[in-house]
Design an enzyme around this catalytic site. Structure first.
Site, PDB file in Angstrom:
ATOM      1  N   LYS A  73       3.402  -2.687   5.249  1.00 35.09           N
ATOM      2  CA  LYS A  73       2.071  -2.606   4.629  1.00 35.09           C
ATOM      3  C   LYS A  73       1.421  -3.967   4.369  1.00 35.09           C
ATOM      4  O   LYS A  73       0.201  -4.083   4.400  1.00 35.09           O
ATOM      5  CB  LYS A  73       2.145  -1.802   3.329  1.00 35.09           C
ATOM      6  CG  LYS A  73       2.355  -0.317   3.571  1.00 35.09           C
ATOM      7  CD  LYS A  73       2.320   0.484   2.295  1.00 35.09           C
ATOM      8  CE  LYS A  73       2.594   1.949   2.598  1.00 35.09           C
ATOM      9  NZ  LYS A  73       2.564   2.797   1.419  1.00 35.09           N
ATOM     10  N   ASN A  94      -2.362   0.570   4.443  1.00 33.78           N
ATOM     11  CA  ASN A  94      -1.561   1.714   4.906  1.00 33.78           C
ATOM     12  C   ASN A  94      -2.268   2.485   6.014  1.00 33.78           C
ATOM     13  O   ASN A  94      -1.717   3.430   6.561  1.00 33.78           O
ATOM     14  CB  ASN A  94      -1.234   2.675   3.747  1.00 33.78           C
ATOM     15  CG  ASN A  94      -2.415   3.542   3.385  1.00 33.78           C
ATOM     16  OD1 ASN A  94      -3.539   3.079   3.332  1.00 33.78           O
ATOM     17  ND2 ASN A  94      -2.164   4.822   3.155  1.00 33.78           N
ATOM     18  N   ASP A 109      -3.875   4.936   0.045  1.00 34.74           N
ATOM     19  CA  ASP A 109      -2.835   5.491  -0.846  1.00 34.74           C
ATOM     20  C   ASP A 109      -3.388   5.778  -2.242  1.00 34.74           C
ATOM     21  O   ASP A 109      -3.228   6.873  -2.776  1.00 34.74           O
ATOM     22  CB  ASP A 109      -1.675   4.496  -1.003  1.00 34.74           C
ATOM     23  CG  ASP A 109      -0.680   4.577   0.138  1.00 34.74           C
ATOM     24  OD1 ASP A 109      -0.604   5.619   0.801  1.00 34.74           O
ATOM     25  OD2 ASP A 109       0.039   3.577   0.353  1.00 34.74           O
ATOM     26  N   GLY A 134       5.822  -1.545  -7.054  1.00 37.26           N
ATOM     27  CA  GLY A 134       5.816  -1.834  -5.616  1.00 37.26           C
ATOM     28  C   GLY A 134       4.457  -1.511  -5.010  1.00 37.26           C
ATOM     29  O   GLY A 134       3.438  -1.449  -5.716  1.00 37.26           O
ATOM     30  N   GLY A 250       4.230  14.880  -4.847  1.00 41.35           N
ATOM     31  CA  GLY A 250       3.928  13.847  -3.849  1.00 41.35           C
ATOM     32  C   GLY A 250       3.176  14.363  -2.635  1.00 41.35           C
ATOM     33  O   GLY A 250       2.578  13.579  -1.900  1.00 41.35           O
TER      34      GLY A 250
HETATM   35  P1  NDP Z   1       8.508  -0.390  -2.956  1.00 39.08           P
HETATM   36  O1  NDP Z   1       9.843  -0.656  -2.350  1.00 39.08           O
HETATM   37  O2  NDP Z   1       7.401  -1.362  -2.749  1.00 39.08           O
HETATM   38  O3  NDP Z   1       8.691  -0.232  -4.565  1.00 39.08           O
HETATM   39  C1  NDP Z   1       9.714   0.566  -5.101  1.00 39.08           C
HETATM   40  C2  NDP Z   1       9.560   0.650  -6.630  1.00 39.08           C
HETATM   41  O4  NDP Z   1      10.563   1.561  -7.106  1.00 39.08           O
HETATM   42  C3  NDP Z   1       9.791  -0.669  -7.351  1.00 39.08           C
HETATM   43  O5  NDP Z   1       8.990  -0.720  -8.513  1.00 39.08           O
HETATM   44  C4  NDP Z   1      11.287  -0.569  -7.731  1.00 39.08           C
HETATM   45  O6  NDP Z   1      11.615  -1.329  -8.863  1.00 39.08           O
HETATM   46  C5  NDP Z   1      11.381   0.896  -8.088  1.00 39.08           C
HETATM   47  N1  NDP Z   1      12.735   1.416  -7.981  1.00 39.08           N
HETATM   48  C6  NDP Z   1      13.396   1.767  -6.839  1.00 39.08           C
HETATM   49  N2  NDP Z   1      14.634   2.237  -7.149  1.00 39.08           N
HETATM   50  C7  NDP Z   1      14.751   2.160  -8.503  1.00 39.08           C
HETATM   51  C8  NDP Z   1      15.781   2.498  -9.424  1.00 39.08           C
HETATM   52  N3  NDP Z   1      16.936   2.997  -9.003  1.00 39.08           N
HETATM   53  N4  NDP Z   1      15.564   2.305 -10.740  1.00 39.08           N
HETATM   54  C9  NDP Z   1      14.380   1.795 -11.185  1.00 39.08           C
HETATM   55  N5  NDP Z   1      13.354   1.453 -10.358  1.00 39.08           N
HETATM   56  C10 NDP Z   1      13.547   1.630  -9.042  1.00 39.08           C
HETATM   57  O7  NDP Z   1       8.108   1.056  -2.463  1.00 39.08           O
HETATM   58  P2  NDP Z   1       6.631   1.690  -2.392  1.00 39.08           P
HETATM   59  O8  NDP Z   1       5.916   1.341  -3.654  1.00 39.08           O
HETATM   60  O9  NDP Z   1       5.980   1.379  -1.113  1.00 39.08           O
HETATM   61  O10 NDP Z   1       6.973   3.248  -2.367  1.00 39.08           O
HETATM   62  C11 NDP Z   1       7.446   3.895  -3.539  1.00 39.08           C
HETATM   63  C12 NDP Z   1       7.528   5.382  -3.260  1.00 39.08           C
HETATM   64  O11 NDP Z   1       6.220   5.901  -3.072  1.00 39.08           O
HETATM   65  C13 NDP Z   1       8.323   5.752  -2.005  1.00 39.08           C
HETATM   66  O12 NDP Z   1       9.252   6.738  -2.358  1.00 39.08           O
HETATM   67  C14 NDP Z   1       7.289   6.347  -1.061  1.00 39.08           C
HETATM   68  O13 NDP Z   1       7.819   7.432  -0.333  1.00 39.08           O
HETATM   69  C15 NDP Z   1       6.249   6.849  -2.039  1.00 39.08           C
HETATM   70  N6  NDP Z   1       4.916   6.934  -1.453  1.00 39.08           N
HETATM   71  C16 NDP Z   1       4.330   8.163  -1.406  1.00 39.08           C
HETATM   72  C17 NDP Z   1       3.101   8.309  -0.853  1.00 39.08           C
HETATM   73  C18 NDP Z   1       2.490   9.663  -0.793  1.00 39.08           C
HETATM   74  O14 NDP Z   1       1.466   9.813  -0.119  1.00 39.08           O
HETATM   75  N7  NDP Z   1       3.024  10.653  -1.488  1.00 39.08           N
HETATM   76  C19 NDP Z   1       2.343   7.169  -0.305  1.00 39.08           C
HETATM   77  C20 NDP Z   1       3.022   5.911  -0.466  1.00 39.08           C
HETATM   78  C21 NDP Z   1       4.283   5.816  -0.997  1.00 39.08           C
HETATM   79  P3  NDP Z   1      12.044  -2.894  -8.732  1.00 39.08           P
HETATM   80  O15 NDP Z   1      10.764  -3.665  -8.625  1.00 39.08           O
HETATM   81  O16 NDP Z   1      12.773  -3.148  -9.984  1.00 39.08           O
HETATM   82  O17 NDP Z   1      12.915  -2.986  -7.494  1.00 39.08           O
END
Ligand code: NDP
Length: 291
Positions: A73, A94, A109, A134, A250
């Site tokens: 992205k 995206n 998004d 994220g 979602g």
């Molecule tokens: P990123 O990898 O950029 O961010 C992931 C986020 O999740 C971070 O804030 C991370 O925290 C947190 N995280 C992951 N695992 C854990 C854990 N075990 N405990 C606490 N925090 C955790 O991913 P994206 O933001 O791009 O995507 C996030 C989700 O959004 C995905 O599952 C994706 O499928 C979904 N999504 C859905 C869409 C839809 O249309 N429904 C569109 C876009 C995304 P930290 O910073 O601490 O690592």
């Protein structure tokens, strides 16, 4: 007179890695079929080192546009000819749209999320709690703030990422933000109107993962939204339903960002926007997930 035959379809796609479990193709092709568009939507695995070649390929093969998902992205921006307003504000793309001979990066998004939210509540004046910092959280935070939310409490495990997003929101969209480091079970404050999971917790294959959240603080009537599309019935969705919250899963965000993508691509291609039917797209996804 014989009917003119055309075997060349208009191409769109999703580039990601991993991407095989991404269900977007199902709803996009259902919409194309429903609206009589002779278009295809391909799910294509692209490694980070091959992204430049993949974008060049899409350019020369005349793709109408493509979606980018993890991990492309941000990296895709350097290969494009320009950015729309949201993408430039968020620093993430995206959805790429071919406009004339240019590939322009958009971000749908957050807009897709807000479209789903508006089906239940007007974000204006609302108090929002959001988990995650994220790409998805960034897109949602910006659009929820632009839609008029009063304040956003941002909860994230890693402090630097959380603080960076809090700063971006405060600077660029002038919303009141406070960041809370997520290092203990979170209790949702009184007065919260909307709670959003924008982390990847619960995403396939880690479907039993749960947010570290005291579910007894989810109150009846509160809007609870989860971004996880696969599977849509996450633990958070189930807990929120059991607590009589208003729930957005979602699939809502996925469908709505897909609708905006099809509107962009068809308008850029034919000059006329096709506004796809949400129910057709959601039904196609529900069949896949056996909902
Ligand atoms: P990123 O990898 O950029 O961010 C992931 C986020 O999740 C971070 O804030 C991370 O925290 C947190 N995280 C992951 N695992 C854990 C854990 N075990 N405990 C606490 N925090 C955790 O991913 P994206 O933001 O791009 O995507 C996030 C989700 O959004 C995905 O599952 C994706 O499928 C979904 N999504 C859905 C869409 C839809 O249309 N429904 C569109 C876009 C995304 P930290 O910073 O601490 O690592």
């Amino acid at each position: 007179m014989a009917k003119e035959l055309n075997f060349k379809q208009d191409l769109t796609a999703c580039f990601g890695q991993p991407v095989a479990e991404n269900p977007t193709q199902v709803m996009m092709e259902a919409a194309y079929k429903h609206h009589g568009l002779d278009w295809r939507y391909l799910t294509i695995e692209v490694a980070p080192t091959d992204l430049a070649d993949a974008v060049r390929g899409a350019r020369v093969m005349g793709f109408r546009g493509f979606n980018c998902t993890i991990p492309h992205k941000v990296a895709v921006i350097q290969h494009l000819d320009g950015l729309g307003e949201s993408a430039s504000l968020m620093g993430a793309v995206n959805c790429v749209v071919r406009r004339g001979d240019q590939l322009i990066g958009e971000n749908t998004d957050g807009k897709g999320f807000v479209k789903s939210l508006r089906e239940l509540v007007d974000p204006t004046g609302k108090h929002v709690v959001m988990f995650g910092a994220g790409g998805a959280a960034r897109a949602i935070g910006v659009e929820v703030a632009l839609a008029g939310a009063t304040n956003i409490t941002l909860i994230n495990r890693s402090a630097p990422r959380g603080e960076q997003l809090a700063q971006l929101l405060a600077d660029r969209v002038q919303v009141e933000v406070n960041f809370v480091r997520w290092d203990q079970t979170y209790r949702v404050p009184e007065g919260t109107d909307i709670l959003i999971n924008a982390t990847s917790i619960g995403l396939y294959p880690d479907v039993d993962a749960r947010l570290d959240l005291d579910v007894s603080t989810l109150r009846a009537g509160m809007v609870v939204a989860d971004v996880i599309p696969n599977p849509p019935k996450t633990h958070l969705v189930r807990d929120a339903l059991a607590r009589q919250c208003q729930v957005i899963d979602g699939l809502g965000m996925l469908v709505n960002q897909g609708i905006i993508g099809i509107e962009y691509w068809t308008e850029a291609t034919t000059g006329h926007k096709v506004c796809p039917a949400a129910a057709v797209m959601r039904n196609a996804l529900e069949q896949v997930f056996g909902e």
